[in-house]
Design an enzyme around this catalytic site. Sequence first.
Site, PDB file in Angstrom:
ATOM      1  N   ASP A 154       0.847  -1.196   0.000  1.00  0.00           N
ATOM      2  CA  ASP A 154       0.000   0.000   0.000  1.00  0.00           C
ATOM      3  C   ASP A 154       0.881   1.243   0.000  1.00  0.00           C
ATOM      4  O   ASP A 154       1.618   1.483   0.962  1.00  0.00           O
ATOM      5  CB  ASP A 154      -0.897  -0.037   1.245  1.00  0.00           C
ATOM      6  CG  ASP A 154      -1.923   1.084   1.249  1.00  0.00           C
ATOM      7  OD1 ASP A 154      -2.028   1.806   0.243  1.00  0.00           O
ATOM      8  OD2 ASP A 154      -2.616   1.219   2.274  1.00  0.00           O
ATOM      9  N   ASP A 180      -3.020   2.341  -5.976  1.00  0.00           N
ATOM     10  CA  ASP A 180      -1.904   2.352  -5.032  1.00  0.00           C
ATOM     11  C   ASP A 180      -1.854   1.168  -4.078  1.00  0.00           C
ATOM     12  O   ASP A 180      -1.125   1.219  -3.096  1.00  0.00           O
ATOM     13  CB  ASP A 180      -1.917   3.667  -4.233  1.00  0.00           C
ATOM     14  CG  ASP A 180      -2.966   3.668  -3.148  1.00  0.00           C
ATOM     15  OD1 ASP A 180      -4.051   3.115  -3.391  1.00  0.00           O
ATOM     16  OD2 ASP A 180      -2.697   4.203  -2.067  1.00  0.00           O
ATOM     17  N   GLU A 181      -2.596   0.111  -4.365  1.00  0.00           N
ATOM     18  CA  GLU A 181      -2.594  -1.055  -3.474  1.00  0.00           C
ATOM     19  C   GLU A 181      -2.656  -2.334  -4.287  1.00  0.00           C
ATOM     20  O   GLU A 181      -3.321  -2.373  -5.306  1.00  0.00           O
ATOM     21  CB  GLU A 181      -3.871  -1.108  -2.628  1.00  0.00           C
ATOM     22  CG  GLU A 181      -4.022  -0.123  -1.560  1.00  0.00           C
ATOM     23  CD  GLU A 181      -5.388  -0.342  -0.890  1.00  0.00           C
ATOM     24  OE1 GLU A 181      -5.655  -1.465  -0.424  1.00  0.00           O
ATOM     25  OE2 GLU A 181      -6.171   0.606  -0.874  1.00  0.00           O
TER      26      GLU A 181
HETATM   27 MG   LIG Z   1      -2.402   3.952   0.071  1.00  0.00          MG
END
Ligand SMILES: [Mg+2]
Length: 360
Positions: free
Chosen positions: A10, A107-108
């Site tokens: 993350d 973003d993960e």
């Molecule tokens: Mg994040």
Amino acid sequence: MPGRTILHVDMDAFFAAVEQLRRPELRGRPVVVGGRGDPSERGVVSTASYEARPFGVHSGLPLRTAYQRCPQAVFLPVDFQAYREVSERMHAILRDTGARLQSLGLDEAFLDVTDLPEPGEAIARAIQERIASELLLTASVGVGPNKLVAKIASGLNKPAGLTVIPERDVEARLAPLPVTTLWGVGPKTAARLHQVFGVNTVGDLAGIPLERLQEEYGPRLGAYLHRIARGIDESPVQTEWEPRSVSREHTFQVDLRRIEAMREAVARLAGRVADDLREQGYSATTVTLKVRFATFRTVSRSCTLPAVIDDRAAMAEVAVALLDKVVVDRPVRLLGVRASKLASARSPAPAGPPAATPAP
Ligand SMILES: [Mg+2]
């Protein structure tokens, strides 16, 4: 599924971190990314930098509230194009591990590293190092026996944290955390758990007998709560993840009153949905229109077509026809268009390492 090793990677305060990276004068300052970057406008915070968070600014907060809490913050518009470029380089680093990857957005991602020769912790560290040296950004990584635990772990030591929760420690590590840490336990479920059972923490929830949970929540949700309180999650890391819908919506700075302006806006949104669909290699059979009035009353209209569509003109025509079915008798605050029942126009991209490594 015994003995799996799952990573959850993350990126830390992703949008804000990308902005601070490309504008060095913003480093160390509170940065709030959201809407068009104007805190006097309607819109919500997409990401707050770590410097803004002590002021109570977090994602989902209205921009105006964020401004009241932290007027000295720098407010910036969302620049998806820039974030997508960095995201692609981040995903390329993850694919380089050779692990099965399930992306959860820009973003993960989850990685199933069970079959790789190195231990999960070493793979996690190598990923963090490449993200730091090639992207000049930080990521937090959680390592656990399943997706549920890995995702909780990545959130425990942000930013730049690396948290490993081995199978034998799962119950003890989860026990003190608030129940809302668990997937699928939102504020409503948490409030009811507290009211009915006096539950605050994951450990409290783990102490409630299965039958009592099923009496209260029904057989499925009851059993689910019983499992997740013990950190049990057998869901696989899904490589060929198919988005269930593609949507675009817009909150107007000034409420729309003229039907012609609404038709134009709907056609524009539909065009963007069609562009997004084609870009991701999909076509759709169901189109849904959302209309939120100034009074916040929201209505939607859907239509399922006999054949798939992915072009702008067809999408706009269907969406505008849906608007004509809505009785618009007051100003409109938000319009949205969603395409669902998606079909893949091409076969999904292969997993495995990419042909080229991005330049540092
Ligand atoms: Mg994040």
